[in-house]
Design a protein around this motif. Sequence first.
Motif, mmCIF file in Angstrom:
data_model
loop_
_atom_site.group_PDB
_atom_site.id
_atom_site.type_symbol
_atom_site.label_atom_id
_atom_site.label_comp_id
_atom_site.label_asym_id
_atom_site.label_seq_id
_atom_site.Cartn_x
_atom_site.Cartn_y
_atom_site.Cartn_z
ATOM 1 N N UNK A 93 49.656 44.716 61.402
ATOM 2 C CA UNK A 93 49.963 43.843 60.284
ATOM 3 C C UNK A 93 48.804 42.862 60.119
ATOM 4 N N UNK A 94 48.443 42.580 58.881
ATOM 5 C CA UNK A 94 47.342 41.663 58.624
ATOM 6 C C UNK A 94 47.676 40.754 57.456
ATOM 7 N N UNK A 95 47.021 39.597 57.424
ATOM 8 C CA UNK A 95 47.283 38.643 56.352
ATOM 9 C C UNK A 95 46.060 37.776 56.110
ATOM 10 N N UNK A 96 46.001 37.227 54.903
ATOM 11 C CA UNK A 96 44.972 36.239 54.597
ATOM 12 C C UNK A 96 45.572 35.245 53.615
ATOM 13 N N UNK A 97 45.027 34.043 53.649
ATOM 14 C CA UNK A 97 45.574 32.976 52.817
ATOM 15 C C UNK A 97 44.867 32.842 51.484
ATOM 16 N N UNK A 98 43.640 33.353 51.370
ATOM 17 C CA UNK A 98 42.886 33.157 50.140
ATOM 18 C C UNK A 98 43.204 34.235 49.113
ATOM 19 N N UNK A 99 42.974 33.944 47.856
ATOM 20 C CA UNK A 99 43.366 34.804 46.760
ATOM 21 C C UNK A 99 42.383 35.904 46.449
ATOM 22 N N UNK A 100 42.595 36.550 45.292
ATOM 23 C CA UNK A 100 41.764 37.676 44.914
ATOM 24 C C UNK A 100 42.539 38.969 45.086
ATOM 25 N N UNK A 101 41.909 40.062 44.703
ATOM 26 C CA UNK A 101 42.565 41.363 44.802
ATOM 27 C C UNK A 101 42.748 41.732 46.274
ATOM 28 N N UNK A 102 43.907 42.264 46.578
ATOM 29 C CA UNK A 102 44.214 42.621 47.968
ATOM 30 C C UNK A 102 43.755 44.050 48.244
ATOM 31 N N UNK A 103 42.446 44.185 48.399
ATOM 32 C CA UNK A 103 41.896 45.504 48.685
ATOM 33 C C UNK A 103 42.258 45.941 50.102
ATOM 34 N N UNK A 104 42.158 47.248 50.328
ATOM 35 C CA UNK A 104 42.437 47.817 51.643
ATOM 36 C C UNK A 104 41.199 47.683 52.522
ATOM 37 N N UNK A 105 40.770 46.471 52.702
ATOM 38 C CA UNK A 105 39.536 46.199 53.434
ATOM 39 C C UNK A 105 39.833 45.277 54.600
ATOM 40 N N UNK A 106 39.709 45.788 55.798
ATOM 41 C CA UNK A 106 40.069 45.011 56.986
ATOM 42 C C UNK A 106 39.257 43.727 57.101
ATOM 43 N N UNK A 107 38.000 43.765 56.649
ATOM 44 C CA UNK A 107 37.142 42.588 56.810
ATOM 45 C C UNK A 107 37.582 41.423 55.933
ATOM 46 N N UNK A 108 38.470 41.673 55.002
ATOM 47 C CA UNK A 108 38.959 40.611 54.127
ATOM 48 C C UNK A 108 40.209 39.927 54.680
ATOM 49 N N UNK A 109 40.689 40.378 55.820
ATOM 50 C CA UNK A 109 41.890 39.798 56.420
ATOM 51 C C UNK A 109 41.496 39.082 57.700
ATOM 52 N N UNK A 110 42.014 37.877 57.871
ATOM 53 C CA UNK A 110 41.602 37.112 59.034
ATOM 54 C C UNK A 110 42.722 36.820 60.025
ATOM 55 N N UNK A 111 43.928 37.283 59.750
ATOM 56 C CA UNK A 111 45.010 37.148 60.708
ATOM 57 C C UNK A 111 45.566 38.533 61.014
ATOM 58 N N UNK A 112 45.775 38.799 62.310
ATOM 59 C CA UNK A 112 46.181 40.129 62.733
ATOM 60 C C UNK A 112 47.285 40.051 63.771
ATOM 61 N N UNK A 113 48.174 41.054 63.700
ATOM 62 C CA UNK A 113 49.167 41.201 64.742
ATOM 63 C C UNK A 113 48.593 41.995 65.906
ATOM 64 N N UNK A 114 49.419 42.210 66.903
ATOM 65 C CA UNK A 114 48.988 42.919 68.103
ATOM 66 C C UNK A 114 49.066 44.430 67.946
ATOM 67 N N UNK A 115 49.804 44.898 66.980
ATOM 68 C CA UNK A 115 49.899 46.330 66.731
ATOM 69 C C UNK A 115 51.167 46.944 67.296
ATOM 70 N N UNK A 116 51.592 48.026 66.650
ATOM 71 C CA UNK A 116 52.740 48.781 67.119
ATOM 72 C C UNK A 116 52.410 50.263 67.000
#
Length: 122
Positions: A93-116
Amino acid sequence: EVQLVESGGGSVQAGGSLNISCAASGYSMYCMGWFRKHPGKEREGVATIGSDFATRYADSVKGRFTISKDNAKNTLYLQMNNLKPEDSATYYCAARAWGGVCYLAAQQFNFWGQGTQVTVST
């Protein structure tokens, strides 16, 4: 501090379904998404959802996966149907607080879960 905690992974046979969740805490996120990583490969985008509920999907999962969120519960979901062995991966799971188009680009997300882990067997 933002925390993302995934749950719901597991093992399923090909053709089956799983629903994974991500409980978010902290401040509101503009974009949220699901990414996955196969062993030895780069993390890839699966689906994203914006604050306006606009969604994007990887071609490989279109028509099979559905991303959704419940703002009241601060929870992100990924419903996965007709699972295939190639869907086996660790899902993040990933998230970011800033706006713009939510592309499928990992480098644009700065919060991450541990994974499942999701494992699909033949």
